[in-house]
Design an enzyme around this catalytic site. Structure first.
Site, PDB file in Angstrom:
ATOM      1  N   CYS A 284      50.139  82.765  13.261  1.00  0.00           N
ATOM      2  CA  CYS A 284      49.020  83.491  12.166  1.00  0.00           C
ATOM      3  C   CYS A 284      48.058  84.144  13.113  1.00  0.00           C
ATOM      4  CB  CYS A 284      48.270  82.202  11.860  1.00  0.00           C
ATOM      5  SG  CYS A 284      49.399  81.187  10.647  1.00  0.00           S
TER       6      CYS A 284
HETATM    7  N1  NAD Z   1      52.729  78.021  10.439  1.00  0.00           N
HETATM    8  C1  NAD Z   1      51.678  77.639  10.229  1.00  0.00           C
HETATM    9  O1  NAD Z   1      50.541  77.183  10.799  1.00  0.00           O
HETATM   10  C2  NAD Z   1      50.911  78.518   9.034  1.00  0.00           C
HETATM   11  C3  NAD Z   1      49.627  78.312   8.535  1.00  0.00           C
HETATM   12  C4  NAD Z   1      49.011  78.773   7.656  1.00  0.00           C
HETATM   13  C5  NAD Z   1      49.634  79.747   6.838  1.00  0.00           C
HETATM   14  N2  NAD Z   1      50.968  80.235   7.293  1.00  0.00           N
HETATM   15  C6  NAD Z   1      51.550  81.323   6.436  1.00  0.00           C
HETATM   16  O2  NAD Z   1      52.327  80.766   5.622  1.00  0.00           O
HETATM   17  C7  NAD Z   1      53.827  81.486   5.552  1.00  0.00           C
HETATM   18  C8  NAD Z   1      55.069  80.863   5.907  1.00  0.00           C
HETATM   19  O3  NAD Z   1      54.950  80.373   7.294  1.00  0.00           O
HETATM   20  P1  NAD Z   1      55.797  79.293   7.992  1.00  0.00           P
HETATM   21  O4  NAD Z   1      55.002  79.059   9.312  1.00  0.00           O
HETATM   22  O5  NAD Z   1      55.995  78.241   7.010  1.00  0.00           O
HETATM   23  O6  NAD Z   1      57.158  79.968   8.223  1.00  0.00           O
HETATM   24  P2  NAD Z   1      58.472  79.447   8.536  1.00  0.00           P
HETATM   25  O7  NAD Z   1      59.319  80.485   9.310  1.00  0.00           O
HETATM   26  O8  NAD Z   1      58.418  78.079   9.298  1.00  0.00           O
HETATM   27  O9  NAD Z   1      59.111  79.035   7.094  1.00  0.00           O
HETATM   28  C9  NAD Z   1      59.451  79.973   6.313  1.00  0.00           C
HETATM   29  C10 NAD Z   1      60.859  79.628   5.607  1.00  0.00           C
HETATM   30  O10 NAD Z   1      61.482  80.393   4.645  1.00  0.00           O
HETATM   31  C11 NAD Z   1      62.726  80.692   4.534  1.00  0.00           C
HETATM   32  N3  NAD Z   1      62.900  81.653   3.966  1.00  0.00           N
HETATM   33  C12 NAD Z   1      62.872  83.133   4.446  1.00  0.00           C
HETATM   34  N4  NAD Z   1      63.312  83.955   3.520  1.00  0.00           N
HETATM   35  C13 NAD Z   1      63.264  83.303   2.426  1.00  0.00           C
HETATM   36  C14 NAD Z   1      63.651  83.787   1.105  1.00  0.00           C
HETATM   37  N5  NAD Z   1      63.816  85.077   0.831  1.00  0.00           N
HETATM   38  N6  NAD Z   1      63.700  82.909   0.230  1.00  0.00           N
HETATM   39  C15 NAD Z   1      63.691  81.623   0.589  1.00  0.00           C
HETATM   40  N7  NAD Z   1      63.251  81.056   1.731  1.00  0.00           N
HETATM   41  C16 NAD Z   1      63.058  81.903   2.576  1.00  0.00           C
HETATM   42  C17 NAD Z   1      63.101  80.349   5.978  1.00  0.00           C
HETATM   43  O11 NAD Z   1      64.511  79.937   6.092  1.00  0.00           O
HETATM   44  C18 NAD Z   1      62.085  79.226   6.511  1.00  0.00           C
HETATM   45  O12 NAD Z   1      62.556  78.216   6.221  1.00  0.00           O
HETATM   46  C19 NAD Z   1      53.507  82.676   6.205  1.00  0.00           C
HETATM   47  O13 NAD Z   1      52.870  83.969   5.624  1.00  0.00           O
HETATM   48  C20 NAD Z   1      52.348  82.440   7.278  1.00  0.00           C
HETATM   49  O14 NAD Z   1      51.576  83.365   7.815  1.00  0.00           O
HETATM   50  C21 NAD Z   1      51.362  79.768   8.103  1.00  0.00           C
END
Ligand code: NAD
Length: 451
Positions: A284
């Site tokens: 992030c």
């Molecule tokens: N990790 C954190 O602490 C956090 C905190 C707040 C916000 N975010 C935001 O949340 C969002 C997700 O982040 P994350 O950390 O969960 O990512 P991540 O990479 O852990 O998870 C994303 C998931 O989406 C899947 N994916 C990718 N493309 C896809 C598609 N087209 N259809 C379905 N599934 C798909 C991937 O296989 C993966 O399992 C981002 O925008 C991030 O900035 C993350």
């Protein structure tokens, strides 16, 4: 034809909730809805994750297998790669990645792809919420037009005069505030900001989230909700940069910045402590501010704080490497050929997440200068190939006094709680500490260099 489903429908029990993207954000969210009694389907493009989840296995360290198992067995949760099943859902929540591309510009391909995969299965009265962090305008400018290609409409309209506006489906933005590894604030305790494309969409999303979090904070538009998330992360990014810069000055002036921060933090108002480190990490803080900087250009606006913070924070791994070189030099040693043990490759303590970790940059830079690098991290027994780095084949070195003593320098990059700092300082020849992890160690302090 507009839906006759009322936004208050989403206050109901046993809703069918589809979560797209079962990662660090999507999986805890899915389990929270399951816990609240809803029937949740996780959609992911990664068949390995889907298979694991359906076998009751978690792939995220702080989410227990038993929790996944519980909801799989009670049939409150299952996962699939079959996106046609989105048609079964009452609410669809999008939690896919929003990284930067190679030119450090927003890569919205995952969000776009997801909107396209919802479109053929979109039903009248469904609620779609984007949770992925992104620039203001994404929900209305990117997701909405794709969903409206289905022939159904969700008019962009704000203000009380549009309270009862007719809509075919509901669309909103609600940013995730997950802090992996934070034991004090779990998802249920963290207030959730929600903004709708129109008032009924906002109310639908508020009704849904009120079921799983203690407090929902409605805002007037999706843009305000998108911007709120970026403000939170930019606030962190800028303050970390400020304290990183002051650390460099304090070091030059012979002042202990850690002592200064602890002293300043006793002020009961108007101050919040931020701590210096080897550089920014995680999915992030190093990424999200640049989503806004990019969007700002469309408005002929330069986000100088963001750029400056980025510059300072990006320089930190280079500063660490210079400090290692300096500390070795003091001991009549060169970086070239020196054996360096990096402690911690995760981007922050006690998490199993490597993304954007400054340790990776530090390993790369020290290797390029001829040092012989090893690492230890209890969360990463071995390294795998990543988007920007390839440390394939490197394995975590066991930490025992004899092994630690064999290195010219032990570099504390991540202050995992499980490390025995007493043993490390006693055994090591030299400890370069980027996190003040050795603050409680009083013996052999002459071996420690705080950077
Ligand atoms: N990790 C954190 O602490 C956090 C905190 C707040 C916000 N975010 C935001 O949340 C969002 C997700 O982040 P994350 O950390 O969960 O990512 P991540 O990479 O852990 O998870 C994303 C998931 O989406 C899947 N994916 C990718 N493309 C896809 C598609 N087209 N259809 C379905 N599934 C798909 C991937 O296989 C993966 O399992 C981002 O925008 C991030 O900035 C993350």
């Amino acid at each position: 034809m507009p839906t006759d489903r009322k936004p208050e429908f989403f206050k109901g029990a046993r809703l069918r909730v589809g979560i797209i993207g079962c990662g660090y954000v999507g999986l805890p969210l899915a389990l929270r809805f399951a816990e609240a009694g809803h029937r949740v389907t996780g959609f992911d493009t990664d068949p390995n994750k889907v298979q694991k989840l359906n076998h009751g296995q978690s792939y995220i360290q702080h989410i227990l297998n038993s929790k996944v198992q519980q909801f799989v067995q009670s049939r409150h949760f299952s996962a699939t790669t079959d996106f046609s099943r989105l048609a079964e859902a009452d609410a669809i929540l999008i939690c896919v990645p929003t990284p930067l591309d190679q030119r450090r510009e927003p890569d919205l391909s995952y969000v776009e792809q997801t909107a396209k995969s919802i479109r053929p299965h979109l039903r009248r009265g469904q609620l779609v919420v984007l949770e992925s962090t992104t620039y203001p305008g994404t929900t209305e400018e990117l997701v909405l037009p794709i969903l409206e290609q289905s022939g159904m409409k969700c008019p962009t309209a704000h203000g009380p005069e549009n309270d009862q506006i007719a809509t075919d489906f509901f669309l909103a933005f609600s940013p995730e505030r997950e802090d992996p590894g934070n034991k004090q604030f779990g998802l249920a305790q963290i207030p959730k900001v929600v903004g709708g494309v129109n008032p009924p969409s906002g109310r639908a999303a508020v009704s849904l989230y009120a079921q799983i979090v203690a407090r929902v904070v409605p805002v007037s538009t999706t843009r305000a909700a998108e911007m709120a998330k970026l403000l939170e992360n930019i606030f962190r990014c800028v303050n970390i940069a400020l304290v990183n810069e002051l650390k460099l000055l304090a070091t030059r002036m012979g002042i202990d910045i850690w002592e200064v921060i602890e002293a300043a933090a006793t002020k009961p108002f108007g101050f919040m402590p931020f701590y210096p480190g080897p550089g920014l990490g995680g999915h992030c803080i190093p990424v999200d501010p640049f989503y806004l900087a990019w969007k700002a250009r469309e408005y002929d606006f330069a986000t100088r704080f963001i750029e400056l913070a980025g510059e300072v924070n990006t320089a930190m791994p280079y500063h660490v490497v210079e400090s290692v070189a300096g500390a070795l030099n003091e001991r009549q040693k060169a970086v070239k050929g020196a054996r360096v043990l990096v402690l911690g490759v995760a981007y922050k303590k006690d998490v199993d997440d490597l993304r954007e970790s400054p340790s990776l940059k530090i390993i790369e830079l020290l290797t390029a200068r001829g040092a012989k690098l090893d690492y230890n991290d209890p969360f990463f027994p071995e390294m795998h190939r990543m988007r920007h780095y390839n440390f394939e084949g490197m394995k975590s070195i066991p930490l025992d006094p004899k092994t630690v003593a064999s290195y010219d320098c032990v570099l504390i990059a991540t202050d995992h709680s499980s490390y025995d700092y007493q043993m490390l300082v006693e055994s090591a020849q030299l400890v370069v500490d980027t996190r003040n992890a050795t603050r409680r160690i009083s013996r052999h302090r002459n071996k420690i260099v705080l950077v």
